[in-house]
Design an enzyme around this catalytic site. Sequence first.
Site, mmCIF file in Angstrom:
data_model
loop_
_atom_site.group_PDB
_atom_site.id
_atom_site.type_symbol
_atom_site.label_atom_id
_atom_site.label_comp_id
_atom_site.label_asym_id
_atom_site.label_seq_id
_atom_site.Cartn_x
_atom_site.Cartn_y
_atom_site.Cartn_z
ATOM 1 N N ASP A 132 43.527 43.422 51.358
ATOM 2 C CA ASP A 132 43.243 42.996 52.737
ATOM 3 C C ASP A 132 44.512 42.978 53.581
ATOM 4 O O ASP A 132 44.522 43.447 54.721
ATOM 5 C CB ASP A 132 42.579 41.615 52.731
ATOM 6 C CG ASP A 132 41.205 41.642 52.075
ATOM 7 O OD1 ASP A 132 40.469 42.624 52.285
ATOM 8 O OD2 ASP A 132 40.873 40.693 51.349
ATOM 9 N N GLY A 184 47.189 44.707 52.891
ATOM 10 C CA GLY A 184 47.615 46.103 52.952
ATOM 11 C C GLY A 184 46.854 46.891 53.997
ATOM 12 O O GLY A 184 47.417 47.770 54.668
ATOM 13 N N HIS A 235 34.885 45.572 51.163
ATOM 14 C CA HIS A 235 35.049 44.160 51.511
ATOM 15 C C HIS A 235 34.920 44.051 53.020
ATOM 16 O O HIS A 235 35.470 44.870 53.757
ATOM 17 C CB HIS A 235 36.436 43.696 51.057
ATOM 18 C CG HIS A 235 36.628 42.218 51.017
ATOM 19 N ND1 HIS A 235 35.581 41.322 50.970
ATOM 20 C CD2 HIS A 235 37.762 41.470 51.001
ATOM 21 C CE1 HIS A 235 36.062 40.090 50.918
ATOM 22 N NE2 HIS A 235 37.384 40.156 50.951
ATOM 23 N N GLY A 243 37.099 45.668 39.654
ATOM 24 C CA GLY A 243 37.193 47.108 39.505
ATOM 25 C C GLY A 243 37.115 47.544 38.053
ATOM 26 O O GLY A 243 36.564 48.602 37.726
ATOM 27 N N GLU A 287 35.172 24.024 22.961
ATOM 28 C CA GLU A 287 34.111 23.314 23.682
ATOM 29 C C GLU A 287 34.166 23.568 25.184
ATOM 30 O O GLU A 287 33.169 23.389 25.884
ATOM 31 C CB GLU A 287 34.209 21.806 23.415
ATOM 32 C CG GLU A 287 33.822 21.389 22.014
ATOM 33 C CD GLU A 287 32.366 21.696 21.688
ATOM 34 O OE1 GLU A 287 31.540 21.808 22.624
ATOM 35 O OE2 GLU A 287 32.045 21.836 20.486
ATOM 36 N N GLU A 315 32.816 28.622 23.789
ATOM 37 C CA GLU A 315 31.356 28.536 23.664
ATOM 38 C C GLU A 315 30.662 29.031 24.926
ATOM 39 O O GLU A 315 29.607 29.662 24.871
ATOM 40 C CB GLU A 315 30.925 27.097 23.354
ATOM 41 C CG GLU A 315 29.463 26.982 22.973
ATOM 42 C CD GLU A 315 29.087 25.610 22.456
ATOM 43 O OE1 GLU A 315 27.871 25.367 22.316
ATOM 44 O OE2 GLU A 315 29.981 24.785 22.201
#
Length: 350
Positions: free
Chosen positions: A100, A102, A124, A153, A244, A248
């Site tokens: 964005d 760039g 976008h 990507g 946990e 999982e």
Amino acid sequence: MTKIKFGTVVEDVITREEFPLTKAKKILNKEIVAVLGYGVQGPGQSLNLKDNGIKVIVGQRKNSPSFEKAKKDGWIPGKTLFDLEEAAQKATIIMYLLSDAGQKAFWPSLIPLLTRGKTLYFSHGFGITYRKLTGIIPPYDIDVILIAPKGSGLSVRRNFLDGSGINASFAVYQDYSGKAQEKVMALGMAVGSGFLFPTTFEKEVFSDLTGERGVLVGALTGIMEAQYETLRLHGHTPSEAFNETVEELTQSLIKLVAEKGMDWMYANISSTAQRGALDWKGVFKKAVLPVFTKLYKRVADGTEAKIVLTKNSKKDYRAKLDQELKIMHDSEMWQAGSQVRKLRPENWKR
């Protein structure tokens, strides 16, 4: 279009059946597609186009890491790999896949190359929606379209190679030729979409920025860190806390959600887990709903966009980003994750 009913809401979607690749290739037969930028979305989309038989070239700054990556991926300097300006000049369809920040920086150089009848493609809605901040205001005599894959990507490429595709939204911002609608659908299928659903540039960027800062990345990271730290504080080992909190979820439960939905996942966990989840989901929703309300407001009023453009436009942006990511990488939770991943059966030494 295929009509899909979501409760009381009916949506139109485009599937591969009604818009097959053969139809897409026929529409794009005389086009030359230039993919500007070879960072996040550029590699996957350009390689998929190439594999699907579309005439595609890549534009990237010479002597940059991304230019070298493009060469390693098989793009040939002077034949299919050019500097940004030269690629844009040669193309009839310009896929503007720079970051964005760039896009804002390169826009003054791109405008003279957006000659009458060309097509400007985004993945976008940022540059167009926040045009007062970016200065990205396309000339009137070109088509302006959007295909936004709902994934990274890397996933765009991986899903293409395994044949599954990735869902994507599409939009037409400006239809000068009268053929922008069929062109955007053709490009959507050619880059490897599983199915396409309509949106607008504004809705795409509002949902995208909210999702990235929320459930998809920001909130997920924060919740994981909070649970891991709570377990460690109460004497649980790093391995137990990570399993946990992360393992999982990623190796079991989220796959059940992807298979048939959240209710399917709930139906396939223990009755103790079911009861606890049902009792606590409302607590979490009540706690985070004000956060999402605030987040969406900041996205819609441009606050988040200003932060992105300010920080990502600085010369030391990459160095500072690497520092922030290193902090995460070096944290106990993700160091534990590195060790746990090595213990997965597919990584055992035989």
